[in-house]
Design an enzyme around this catalytic site. Structure first.
Site, mmCIF file in Angstrom:
data_model
loop_
_atom_site.group_PDB
_atom_site.id
_atom_site.type_symbol
_atom_site.label_atom_id
_atom_site.label_comp_id
_atom_site.label_asym_id
_atom_site.label_seq_id
_atom_site.Cartn_x
_atom_site.Cartn_y
_atom_site.Cartn_z
ATOM 1 N N GLY A 261 0.777 -1.256 0.022
ATOM 2 C CA GLY A 261 0.046 0.067 -0.045
ATOM 3 C C GLY A 261 0.816 1.209 -0.042
ATOM 4 C CB CYS A 264 5.348 5.305 -3.516
ATOM 5 S SG CYS A 264 5.756 6.876 -2.830
ATOM 6 C CE LYS A 267 1.832 8.407 -6.069
ATOM 7 N NZ LYS A 267 2.793 9.185 -6.908
#
Ligand code: UDX
Length: 439
Positions: A261, A264, A267
């Site tokens: 998660g 960085c 996305k």
């Protein structure tokens, strides 16, 4: 050197303090007045080990100050680092470039002396060239503005160490003069013998997204194999250890669990795919769709295991959740797999109480309907199932025998594979772990 660092989030605040500790005169700039006020007083707006001391030291030495004014920044800096966020766009998987563009739009018209804009934010390839044109168009005529790219590889939780002692320094430049400016900026890093790669703008931009895509791929790879292990009754932990001993593979980023998660990796791989599509080479990154899909499915797999452990239903069951941050040593809950699991458990009827050593306040702001506690013991009280979701070291220190007195049922799901599950089992707990056989 007079340096500005624009954007004082997880990246910029540390970079500003790091630049000051190299002996430069630094101004940190942000649109968030409350954050600037905090930083000016030597207070960190987020949890990052070592940052507070570094800030205070450099403020006290007179090398570090903060401002909300890009106009002031324009008058101050010879080198301007752009460290603002590039989150996922509201309506697509591409990067939202509004904040980066706003920096150049806000800064360039006020420039009065030649300067170097250095991007550190993670951006779609081609951004530096685009910003270069934008800056030339917006700067007062006769003011030379060059653009360079200097990707940042810092890990949250180790951001100070990674900034002061990076494992490599990568710059994209368009002239030998710009390279020489950046060599001066990073003189202490270069003096330490850090590998240095000087290349063109597009390559430097691509280094960053490629690195993150590779790391994400490694994690999803081991998680896919963890699924196979579960189906076959095999054990992902000795398997991962065996793979890791192959020096061509290496053991880092091969920890199986609930997946990646943070602000960085998730996305960045999506923005990379979106940019590849725009460039007409989307198919080359097709594999990243699987990497993303595997990762997106991890929280649901954890919830399925949790439900199994409770005999098939989570309705009205009391569940303790250990961890809310996307990783340990951070209070960052952006795209946190832990919180996704907590939320899904609650959505299936469980009464969830979430503990995290640092991230409770941030988690509450995002998911106010979950129950939170700052004390781990309170999470365990009355729990019929405990789910371990962020691998804080203090969770490894927990005493399973003592906790027997707090929980209603000693069941634990290790969704990060960092607990000593034999120890928990011998204390009387029923343990399941992602990718490991049940016993
Ligand atoms: C990442 C990159 O590592 C860094 O180089 C880049 O500059 C920014 O993005 P960060 O977001 O701080 O850094 O987190 P990282 O340490 O990479 O971890 C990302 C996620 O992957 C975390 O949720 C972590 O728990 C998870 N992870 C990591 C695994 O699930 N398994 C692993 O083996 C490693």
């Amino acid at each position: 050197m007079r340096i500005t660092v624009i954007g004082t989030g997880y990246l910029g605040a540390v970079h500003a303090a790091g630049m000051a500790s190299f002996g430069h005169d630094v101004m940190g700039v942000d649109v968030d007045a409350a954050k600037i006020d905090q930083l000016s007083r030597g207070l960190t707006p987020f949890f990052e080990p070592g940052l507070q001391d570094l800030l205070r030291e450099n403020i006290a030495a007179g090398r570090l100050k903060f401002s909300t004014s890009l106009e002031e920044a324009a008058g101050f800096g010879d080198v301007h680092f752009i460290c603002v966020g590039t989150p996922q766009s509201p309506n697509s998987t591409a990067a939202d470039m509004r904040f980066v563009d706003a920096v150049v739009q806000g800064l360039a018209p006020h420039l009065k002396k030649p300067c170097l804009l250095v991007g550190k934010s993670t951006v779609p390839v081609g951004t530096a060239a685009r910003l270069s044109e934008m800056a030339a168009r917006l700067a007062p005529s006769g003011t030379q503005v060059n653009v360079a790219w200097n990707p940042e590889f810092l890990r949250e939780g180790f951001a100070v160490e990674d900034t002061l002692h990076p494992d490599r320094l990568v710059i994209g430049v368009t002239s030998a003069d710009d390279e020489s400016i950046l060599r001066d900026v990073y003189a202490p890093v270069l003096a330490a013998g850090t590998p240095f790669i000087s290349t063109d703008l597009a390559t430097a931009e691509l280094v960053k997204v490629s690195a993150n895509a590779f790391l994400a791929t490694k994690i999803s790879f081991i998680n896919a194999i963890a699924d196979i292990c579960e189906a076959a009754g095999a054990d992902i932990m000795p398997l991962a250890a065996a793979l890791g001993h192959d020096s061509r593979i290496g053991s880092r980023f091969l920890a199986p669990g609930v997946g990646f998660g943070g602000g960085c990796l998730p996305k960045d791989i999506r923005a990379f795919m979106a940019r590849a599509e725009e460039l007409g080479v989307g198919e080359s990154l097709d594999f990243l769709k699987s990497v993303d899909r595997i990762n997106v499915s991890r929280p649901a797999s954890a919830v399925d295991l949790a439900r199994d452990m409770l005999g098939g239903s989570l309705m009205n069951r009391r569940v303790a959740v250990l961890g809310a941050a996307f990783k340990p040593n951070s209070d960052d809950v952006r795209d946190s797999q832990a919180l996704k699991v907590a939320k899904a458990l609650q959505a299936q009827g469980a009464h969830v109480r979430v503990h995290d050593p640092e991230a409770v306040d941030n988690a509450r702001a995002v998911y106010p309907t979950l129950n939170y506690t700052h004390e781990a013991d309170k999470a365990f009280e009355g729990a019929e199932l405990t789910v371990h979701l962020t691998e804080w070291s203090q969770y490894r220190q927990l005493d399973p025998t003592r906790l027997l007195g707090l929980v209603t049922s000693p069941r634990i799901l290790d969704a990060r594979n960092t607990l000593d599950i034999d120890h928990w089992r011998s204390a009387g707990w029923t343990v399941r772990a992602m990718g490991r056989p049940s016993r």
